[in-house]
Design a protein around this motif. Structure first.
Motif, mmCIF file in Angstrom:
data_model
loop_
_atom_site.group_PDB
_atom_site.id
_atom_site.type_symbol
_atom_site.label_atom_id
_atom_site.label_comp_id
_atom_site.label_asym_id
_atom_site.label_seq_id
_atom_site.Cartn_x
_atom_site.Cartn_y
_atom_site.Cartn_z
ATOM 1 N N ASN A 100 0.634 -1.033 -0.019
ATOM 2 C CA ASN A 100 0.504 -0.418 -0.344
ATOM 3 C C ASN A 100 0.718 0.759 0.374
ATOM 4 O OD1 ASN A 100 -2.891 1.331 -0.488
ATOM 5 N ND2 ASN A 100 -2.561 2.222 2.248
ATOM 6 N N LYS A 101 2.171 1.108 -0.911
ATOM 7 C CA LYS A 101 2.418 2.668 -1.502
ATOM 8 C C LYS A 101 2.506 2.840 -2.127
ATOM 9 C CE LYS A 101 6.181 0.855 3.257
ATOM 10 N NZ LYS A 101 7.176 0.504 3.421
ATOM 11 N N LEU A 102 0.790 3.665 -2.725
ATOM 12 C CA LEU A 102 1.257 4.111 -3.669
ATOM 13 C C LEU A 102 2.237 4.631 -4.490
ATOM 14 C CD1 LEU A 102 -2.752 4.298 -2.674
ATOM 15 C CD2 LEU A 102 -1.490 2.047 -3.995
ATOM 16 N N GLU A 103 2.389 5.390 -3.941
ATOM 17 C CA GLU A 103 3.418 6.399 -4.838
ATOM 18 C C GLU A 103 4.910 5.674 -5.219
ATOM 19 O OE1 GLU A 103 3.041 9.121 -5.787
ATOM 20 O OE2 GLU A 103 0.904 9.305 -3.715
ATOM 21 N N ARG A 104 5.351 4.698 -4.460
ATOM 22 C CA ARG A 104 6.321 4.189 -4.776
ATOM 23 C C ARG A 104 6.023 3.474 -6.240
ATOM 24 N NH1 ARG A 104 10.229 1.794 -0.126
ATOM 25 N NH2 ARG A 104 11.677 1.942 -2.169
ATOM 26 N N ALA A 105 4.451 2.632 -5.576
ATOM 27 C CA ALA A 105 4.390 1.606 -6.828
ATOM 28 C C ALA A 105 4.000 2.283 -7.965
ATOM 29 C CB ALA A 105 3.135 0.780 -6.434
ATOM 30 N N GLU A 106 3.917 3.429 -7.982
ATOM 31 C CA GLU A 106 3.775 4.477 -9.039
ATOM 32 C C GLU A 106 4.143 4.751 -9.670
ATOM 33 O OE1 GLU A 106 1.112 8.541 -9.979
ATOM 34 O OE2 GLU A 106 1.585 8.147 -8.314
ATOM 35 N N LYS A 107 5.770 4.911 -9.114
ATOM 36 C CA LYS A 107 6.850 5.114 -10.329
ATOM 37 C C LYS A 107 7.649 4.085 -10.723
ATOM 38 C CE LYS A 107 10.555 5.169 -7.908
ATOM 39 N NZ LYS A 107 12.010 5.437 -6.710
ATOM 40 N N TYR A 108 7.299 2.819 -9.829
ATOM 41 C CA TYR A 108 8.043 1.831 -10.840
ATOM 42 C C TYR A 108 6.582 1.363 -11.920
ATOM 43 C CZ TYR A 108 11.430 1.126 -6.840
ATOM 44 O OH TYR A 108 12.154 1.322 -5.928
ATOM 45 N N PHE A 109 5.498 1.558 -12.077
ATOM 46 C CA PHE A 109 5.035 0.604 -13.025
ATOM 47 C C PHE A 109 5.029 2.149 -13.782
ATOM 48 C CE2 PHE A 109 1.868 -0.873 -9.867
ATOM 49 C CZ PHE A 109 1.967 -2.451 -9.962
ATOM 50 N N GLN A 110 4.767 3.076 -13.972
ATOM 51 C CA GLN A 110 5.367 3.817 -15.035
ATOM 52 C C GLN A 110 6.739 3.617 -15.840
ATOM 53 O OE1 GLN A 110 4.948 7.382 -13.104
ATOM 54 N NE2 GLN A 110 2.668 8.261 -13.043
ATOM 55 N N LYS A 111 7.630 3.624 -14.603
ATOM 56 C CA LYS A 111 9.477 3.140 -15.507
ATOM 57 C C LYS A 111 8.771 1.636 -16.337
ATOM 58 C CE LYS A 111 14.186 2.862 -14.116
ATOM 59 N NZ LYS A 111 15.036 3.209 -13.319
ATOM 60 N N ALA A 112 8.218 0.557 -15.593
ATOM 61 C CA ALA A 112 8.591 -0.572 -16.313
ATOM 62 C C ALA A 112 7.338 -0.397 -17.711
ATOM 63 C CB ALA A 112 7.479 -1.136 -15.591
ATOM 64 N N ILE A 113 6.520 0.882 -17.887
ATOM 65 C CA ILE A 113 6.117 0.722 -18.866
ATOM 66 C C ILE A 113 6.689 1.494 -19.864
ATOM 67 C CG2 ILE A 113 4.106 2.129 -19.676
ATOM 68 C CD1 ILE A 113 2.365 1.147 -17.880
ATOM 69 N N ARG A 114 7.876 2.577 -19.426
ATOM 70 C CA ARG A 114 8.105 3.496 -20.374
ATOM 71 C C ARG A 114 9.374 2.531 -21.231
ATOM 72 N NH1 ARG A 114 13.222 5.001 -19.649
ATOM 73 N NH2 ARG A 114 13.676 4.709 -16.870
ATOM 74 N N ILE A 115 10.013 1.379 -20.250
ATOM 75 C CA ILE A 115 11.233 0.293 -20.559
ATOM 76 C C ILE A 115 9.890 -0.380 -22.216
ATOM 77 C CG2 ILE A 115 12.812 -1.229 -20.325
ATOM 78 C CD1 ILE A 115 12.661 0.472 -17.618
ATOM 79 N N THR A 116 9.390 -1.326 -21.393
ATOM 80 C CA THR A 116 8.452 -1.998 -22.281
ATOM 81 C C THR A 116 6.601 -1.530 -22.553
ATOM 82 O OG1 THR A 116 10.009 -3.145 -21.555
ATOM 83 C CG2 THR A 116 8.661 -4.315 -23.005
ATOM 84 N N PRO A 117 6.233 -1.064 -22.732
ATOM 85 C CA PRO A 117 5.070 -0.394 -23.637
ATOM 86 C C PRO A 117 3.907 -1.276 -24.065
ATOM 87 C CG PRO A 117 6.304 1.529 -24.455
ATOM 88 C CD PRO A 117 7.585 -0.197 -24.201
ATOM 89 N N HIS A 118 4.467 -2.566 -24.133
ATOM 90 C CA HIS A 118 3.781 -3.807 -24.147
ATOM 91 C C HIS A 118 3.891 -4.579 -22.668
ATOM 92 C CE1 HIS A 118 3.176 -2.504 -28.611
ATOM 93 N NE2 HIS A 118 4.910 -2.792 -28.121
#
Length: 333
Positions: A100-118
Motif C-alpha cells: 500500500n505504498k502507492l507513490e512508490r508503486a506508481e513510480k515503478y509501474f510508470q518506469k516499467a511501461i516506459r521501458i516496455t510499453p507492451h
C-alpha cells in the motif's frame, strides 16, 4: 575432504544448475510458490555474487509467496545492478502496491511501461494504483493508453470493461467486453482443438468471467436477449464442473426471472445456495422463482419456506420488505 570438495563442485556444474533451474520453473508453473521461494533463496545463498536476473526471479517468488519485505529487498538489489529491467520494475511496483505504498508503486509501474510499453501487468498495476488513490480520470487514461499499446489483449480488455461496469458505465463496458469475449472464445476453441481436446480450467474461468460481466452489462442496459445469450455462453464454459462460478449462475438466474423463465432459474439458484448457503439474495430469488413457476399450493408452500428464511435472517430492510411482499403472495395460493 576430497569427497566433500567433489560434492560441492558438483552442485555448481552447468548440468546441475540447469536441472535446478528447470525444477524451480516447474514449481512456479504449478503455483507452488512457497517451495519455489525457498529454492530461489537457497540458490542465492550458494552464489557469491548473484546476478540481477537471479535477484529479480527470487523477488518474484518471494512476492508470490507473500514475503513482501524480502521481495522488496531483493528487487531493490536487482534494480541496483540493472535499473532498466522492465520486469524488475514491474515486480517492484507489485510489491509496493501490496504494501500500500502507492507513490512508490506508481513510480515503478510508470518506469516499467516506459521501458516496455507492451508489458500488460504494469499497465494493470498502474490502473489499480489510481483506483486506490481515487483518481478515476488517471485510471481511465491508463486503460486507454494500455489498449492503444496492446489492443488485442483479452486480460486488458476484460479489466477495462469490468472497470467501466463497476463505475456505472455499462454502455462504455460493452465494446471492450464484446471484444474480450470474441478473443476468449477463439482461445477456447483453439484449446478444444488441441491434442488433449480439453481446454484448461484457466481458459474456462476466463471465458466465464468475461461472459458474466458482458451479460451484466447487457442486462443493466435492458438488452435481455443478449444478456441471456452471454450468460449461456458462460455456462457452456463451465460445463463438467471444471470451474465453479456462483456469480455467473446467480446473474443468469436473475436474467431468466426477468424473462419469466422461472423453471430454468430454479436449479441455478439451488446450485448457488449449495455453494453459498449464507447468500440470502439467492433465497429471495429462489422464493420468487418457485412462487411463479407453479402457481399452486405446493409451489406457494415451497416459496414460503425460502422467503421465511430471508425474513428471519436478513438485516437489510429492503430485502425483508421484498420477501414479505412475496411471502404474502405465496400465502394466497
Amino acid at each position: 575432504m576430497a569427497a566433500e570438495s567433489c560434492a560441492s563442485a558438483a552442485t555448481h556444474t552447468p548440468a546441475y544448475v540447469h536441472i535446478q533451474a528447470t525444477f524451480i520453473q516447474a514449481l512456479e508453473l504449478n503455483l507452488e510458490w512457497d517451495v519455489a521461494y525457498r529454492e530461489r533463496i537457497r540458490q542465492l545463498d550458494s552464489t557469491e555474487d548473484p546476478s540481477a536476473t537471479a535477484l529479480r526471479d527470487a523477488s518474484r517468488a518471494a512476492l508470490m509467496a507473500g514475503e513482501l519485505d524480502v521481495a522488496a529487498k531483493l528487487v531493490q538489489k536487482s534494480l541496483e545492478k540493472n535499473p532498466e529491467d522492465s520486469l524488475a520494475n514491474e515486480i517492484a511496483g507489485q510489491v509496493f502496491l501490496h504494501k500500500n505504498k502507492l507513490e512508490r508503486a506508481e513510480k515503478y509501474f510508470q518506469k516499467a511501461i516506459r521501458i516496455t510499453p507492451h508489458q500488460v501487468p504494469s499497465w494493470l498495476g498502474l490502473a489499480v494504483v489510481y483506483q486506490k488513490k481515487s483518481q478515476p480520470e488517471q485510471a481511465l487514461e491508463t486503460f486507454q493508453g494500455a489498449l492503444k499499446a496492446n489492443p488485442n489483449t483479452t486480460e486488458l480488455l476484460y479489466a477495462f470493461g469490468n472497470y467501466c461496469l463497476t463505475h456505472n458505465a455499462p454502455s462504455q463496458a460493452l465494446a471492450p467486453l464484446e471484444k474480450a469475449a470474441l478473443l476468449s472464445k477463439t482461445t477456447l476453441k483453439s484449446a478444444k482443438g488441441a491434442a488433449s481436446h480439453k481446454p484448461s480450467a484457466s481458459n474456462q474461468a476466463s471465458q466465464a468471467k468475461i461472459a458474466l460481466d458482458l451479460g451484466r452489462a447487457y442486462h443493466t442496459l435492458g438488452r435481455l436477449p443478449e444478456s441471456l445469450e452471454a450468460f449461456a455462453i458462460g455456462m457452456q464454459s463451465i460445463e463438467g464442473g471444471a470451474v465453479s462460478e456462483p456469480e455467473l449462475l446467480f446473474a443468469y438466474a436473475q436474467a431468466l426471472i426477468d424473462h419469466a423463465d422461472y423453471q430454468q432459474a430454479i436449479p441455478l439458484l439451488e446450485a448457488v445456495i449449495q455453494a453459498q448457503p449464507q447468500r440470502l439474495e439467492a433465497f429471495l430469488a429462489l422464493g420468487e422463482a418457485c412462487l411463479h413457476a407453479a402457481e399452486q399450493p405446493a409451489g406457494g408452500i415451497q416459496a414460503a419456506g425460502f422467503l421465511q428464511h430471508v425474513i428471519s435472517h436478513s438485516q437489510e430492510s429492503q430485502q425483508v420488505l421484498q420477501a414479505e411482499a412475496l411471502f404474502a403472495e405465496a400465502q394466497l395460493l
